[in-house]
Design an enzyme around this catalytic site. Structure first.
Site: not given
Length: 965
Positions: A803, A709, A888, A706
């Protein structure tokens, strides 16, 4: 006690005189009030609801009803009916609904009688299983809207009476019950349409305004709140919102929202008309021709849209964090699907395992070539550069043919920069380069041309800038960055090099706490939007800059504005050129009054349902005559990655560290997707040492699928630097594992500034099930490489995809577990005999002990249907990798362990407040993840090495921060 209840119920059905009935009702009321709900449910089970309804019909159908019996009977019926889920249908069958409505109609001037009737009708409306059907009948057929409004009007007139003191409370109770009844009936769509068509929106608004004007002591706030709830239901339809707007509802609530701010603001935002964005077009100025589409499509077939061309600003819908879609099919959880390609195609990936065939006879690193002579073609920034200045405006120019940057552009940029920073410091002269690269010239030939290129850089303002100020950023070379950026291919053909990317970034000293937020700041900003809607004459509609002196001007360079929520306490980051040249090259958190909310804009064309959000904040600039860059989070570009990999390759000792960078594939735009191999070289070329090296287990790490990010890239930067370092733990890791790192899975998205998607407008982390080799090449070849490792018996022991997370604090892992998924979903599958290796918890448990930013309590090991095509789930399910994770990393900060700090507020009370994360914390997390990988090694000699244990310093007091505290 149960026997007494049964006797009372039977007696109530058979008794005939008034006095006996009153005694039975009194006994029942006393028994039910003193006991628990079990007595009420027992009475319902024995037919108590039917007995009370029969008594109500019996005593209510007389010519002159006896309210001495009816009032306690209605109270008792409401108390029992509240627990009876079928009270609505029972009342309809007994004929008690029409009777109660008639009693209400004939007693609108009697407070106690009206309140009792309204209470019973509300109980009828709220019956559980028959709610929808009965509420529809009650609202459409039986309820007299005018009667209910008449009751409320009567209450208002009573409220204006000076002698109201004794009857005020029952009057308020009547109105509250009436509005609650209306609110219940408006749940049905048909009732909403009926209320709108009969013009009751204006009636509700009039009643609300009248109550507001006459309720000077705020004793009837509950009534006004109930009326607002009715309006919220009535405006669920388009006609209702239009009626609310035409009747001046927004203006009324804007003027009267002092007490009921929250529901008033919610109603105003709901009914604000959607207006197109005040721009010529909200579409991207650039488009990209996807492979397999005609170069000149027939646009007449799809008016308004060119087939095959993708809008670069089109973003995917963000992930739903609260998906109630856990996978419960045991076959899908346990049995891997068939491979998406034949095994014959997997042999092409053998070249990405050079460590298996390298003879290690001569361990020399590849030459590090720096393109010092080429002028800049373009560099990537997430959004086109926006420049606002008092006396200079530099537009981003787009060239159809990719060529060298015009020298005049480069000269103008640096001249203006130096004029801003110190107008008298330099006399700038530019020397024309000695050659211009032709499109036909081979890249390696260009790299080797050194005739005039070396002299070009040494005589440009870049060298003068570096000689005077000296960037000195570890693992960063400005000249190398310029050279790498010149090769980067972007769709807009970017041609301006952002100064922070060129100069570099150092983490600021110390930590920055989460920003305190003024109370009700979002409410204030929303009211400002409503004010602009109501008073359009107050809008200047021009960009206004306030200058402190006549010589002050600003250059704003908006590097990245991601469409993402700003979590409470988080601030954007700012980079000051003047601060950087004074030895403080930091991206720092800044901004106050930060607010993020949905606005009432809609696209100028098409996609009318698209929602736009407003991100607003206030910044006070520290210096005059400065160039400042603003970003949502710490930027990390594709060119920064490629330059960083070259520096790392040059920094390692080729006799000890096997560092190999290769190109996995080319992206849609023609940029290379790098894959890096890192492991330890064998001690010698003896068979035993080579065998040990070639049988090391594999660990595969990936990042930046992504593009928005960027924090994931900073974590990956920490991982790469640590694995290439001389740290004892890093040496042990290299000796124990072979690391395959794909540090940027979506280069095109990073270069061209998308948030979640690639140039094909798809979220690449939703393409792993069946990736398209043409439209999603990086995912297709990454999955193919993992398949190859699987078929040659080298299935990775760990796979982790880095991420960023925009809403949650701290760092955490998502993993995969069959048992936890079945338990959480409430599946009927018996998991007692289901065997599952609990090793997927090893790394998160280790991180919870050694990484201050990591929170095990935030980890999740559930397999969801909506995530079935993500890297984590596909690698776990199809390749059988037990430890397949998504790491994350928070955009915001940490509020646990050593990052939980105490501050004193304005009222001298101690507040718990976390710290915002910076690049230092992200890189530290990358290093700590490497530390945690030691927990899965099978070589116990490495794990229990005394030197290594002393080096890690596993002190329980320091490491056991226990994130749950």
């Amino acid at each position: 006690m149960s026997y007494i209840l049964c006797v009372c119920v039977l007696s109530l059905q058979n008794v005939g005189d008034v006095e006996s009935t009153l005694n039975i009702l009194s006994v029942l009321d006393e028994l039910l009030s003193a006991g628990t709900d079990r007595r009420i449910h027992y009475m319902i089970k024995k037919g108590g609801s039917e007995a009370l309804l029969t008594a109500l019909v019996k005593y209510g159908h007389t010519f002159s009803p006896n309210y001495t019996i009816l009032i306690p009977l209605l109270h008792l019926l409401a108390k029992v009916g509240h627990k009876d889920r079928r009270i609505g249908m029972k009342a309809e069958e007994a004929g008690a609904v029409l009777l109660t409505l008639n009693l209400l109609k004939h007693n609108d001037q009697h407070a106690r009688r009206t309140a009792a009737c309204l209470w019973v009708i509300q109980v009828f409306c709220s019956s559980g299983t028959q709610y929808s059907c009965f509420c529809h009948q009650l609202g459409v057929k039986f309820i007299s809207w005018r009667l209910t409004l008449k009751i409320i009007i009567a209450a208002i007139s009573l409220n204006s009476n000076p002698n109201i003191t004794l009857i005020l409370n029952p009057t308020l109770h009547i109105v509250i019950q009436s509005t609650l009844l209306l609110n219940s009936s408006l749940t049905r769509k048909a009732n909403v349409c009926s209320a709108v068509s009969k013009g009751y929106i204006s009636g509700f608004l009039w009643l609300y305004e009248d109550w507001h004007n006459k309720d000077n002591q705020d004793v009837a706030i509950a009534i006004r709140h109930a009326l607002l709830c009715c309006l919220l239901k009535a405006t669920d339809s388009t006609a209702g919102r239009q009626a609310f707007l035409s009747q001046g509802g927004i203006r009324l609530l804007y003027q009267t929202a002092q007490c009921l701010v929250e529901p008033s603001m919610q109603l105003m935002r709901k009914c604000l008309p959607r207006i197109p964005l005040p721009v010529t077009s909200d579409q991207s100025a650039y488009s990209f021709l996807l492979p397999g589409t005609p170069a000149f499509p027939d646009v007449s077939e799809t008016p308004g849209k060119v087939p095959g061309f993708i809008d670069l600003q089109k973003l995917d819908e963000s992930d739903a964090e609260e998906d109630d879609d856990l996978e419960t099919d045991l076959n899908k959880l346990r049995l891997p699907p068939d491979p998406d390609r034949p095994k014959e195609l997997l042999t092409q990936y053998s070249c990405f395992c050079p460590e298996l065939s390298h003879d290690f006879q001569v361990c020399t690193s590849l030459s590090l070539s720096v393109l010092t002579g080429q002028r800049l073609l373009q560099v990537e920034i997430p959004l086109p550069l926006i420049v606002l200045t008092q006396r200079w405006k530099y537009p981003v120019e787009t060239c159809q043919v990719r060529a060298s940057l015009n020298t005049q552009h480069l000269k103008q940029w640096f001249l203006t920069l130096l004029e801003v920073l110190n107008p008298t410091s330099f006399i700038c002269e530019f020397t024309e380069p000695l050659f211009k690269a032709s499109p036909c010239q081979r890249e390696d030939e260009q790299d080797n041309e050194e005739g005039g290129t070396e002299e070009f850089y040494h005589h440009t303002i870049i060298d003068r800038l570096l000689e005077r100020h000296g960037a000195g950023i570890p693992h960063h070379d400005p000249k190398l960055y310029c050279a790498v950026a010149s090769k980067t291919k972007s769709i807009p053909d970017f041609s301006i090099l952002a100064f922070p990317d060129f100069w570099g970034h150092l983490p600021p000293p110390g930590h920055q706490p989460m920003a305190p937020r003024k109370p009700n700041i979002q409410r204030q900003k929303v009211f400002e939007d409503i004010h602009r809607f109501l008073k359009t004459d107050d809008i200047i509609n021009h960009v206004m800059l306030q200058y402190t002196t006549i010589h002050t001007y600003f250059i704003f360079a908006f590097v990245c504005v991601c469409v993402c929520v700003c979590t409470a306490g988080m601030q954007p980051v700012l980079y000051s050129v003047k601060e950087a040249l004074e030895g403080r090259p930091h991206w720092i958190r800044t901004g106050t009054e930060i607010c993020y909310f949905r606005n009432n804009f809609c696209p100028a064309q098409g996609r009318r349902r698209t929602t736009f959000y407003t991100l607003t904040f206030t910044i006070t600039f520290k210096h005059i005559e400065d160039v400042c860059y603003l970003a949502y989070h710490y930027p990390y570009t594709y060119s920064a990655l490629m330059a960083h990999l070259k520096i790392l390759q040059k920094s390692v000792d080729p006799a000890k560290v096997f560092f190999k960078q290769q190109t996995l594939c080319s992206t849609l735009a023609g940029n290379s997707c790098p894959v890096v191999t890192i492991t330890a070289c064998p001690v010698s070329r003896r068979w035993k040492d080579l065998h040990q090296m070639r049988n090391r287990p594999y660990i595969v790490l990936s990042s930046r699928v992504h593009p928005g990010e960027s924090n994931a890239s900073w974590v990956m930067k920490g991982t790469l630097e640590f694995l290439c370092s001389n740290d004892l733990v890093a040496q042990s890791l290299r000796e124990a594992f072979v690391f395959k790192v794909i540090p940027m899975l979506n280069p095109d998205g990073v270069i061209n500034g998308t948030n979640r998607c690639d140039l094909n407008s798809k979220d690449l982390n939703r393409q792993w099930s069946k990736p398209d080799p043409l439209l999603s090449p990086t995912i297709y070849h990454t999955k193919g490489f993992l398949y190859y490792l699987n078929i040659i018996g080298r299935t990775p022991v760990v796979f982790c995809d880095y991420h960023g997370h925009s809403r949650k604090k701290n760092v955490f892992l998502y993993g995969c577990s069959i048992k936890e998924t079945l338990w959480q979903s409430g599946s009927a599958v018996d998991t007692v005999g289901l065997k599952e290796d609990p090793g997927y918890r090893t790394i998160p448990k280790t991180l919870d002990r050694i990484a201050p930013t990591f929170s095990f309590n935030s980890c999740n090991f559930l397999v969801e249907k909506s995530r079935s095509a993500t890297a984590r789930v596909v690698v776990w399910r199809e390749m059988g990798v037990l430890r397949s994770y998504t790491l994350e990393n928070t955009y915001n900060g940490c509020n646990q362990g050593i990052y939980k700090v105490c501050v004193r507020g304005a009222c001298l009370c101690v507040l718990l407040q976390g710290l915002q994360t910076g690049t230092q914390e992200h890189q530290e997390m990358g290093m700590k993840f490497c530390h945690s990988v030691l927990s899965v090694t099978k070589d116990t000699r490495i794990l229990y090495s005394r030197k290594l244990i002393n080096h890690i310093d596993l002190d329980h007091n320091m490491l056991d921060h226990k994130s749950h505290k």
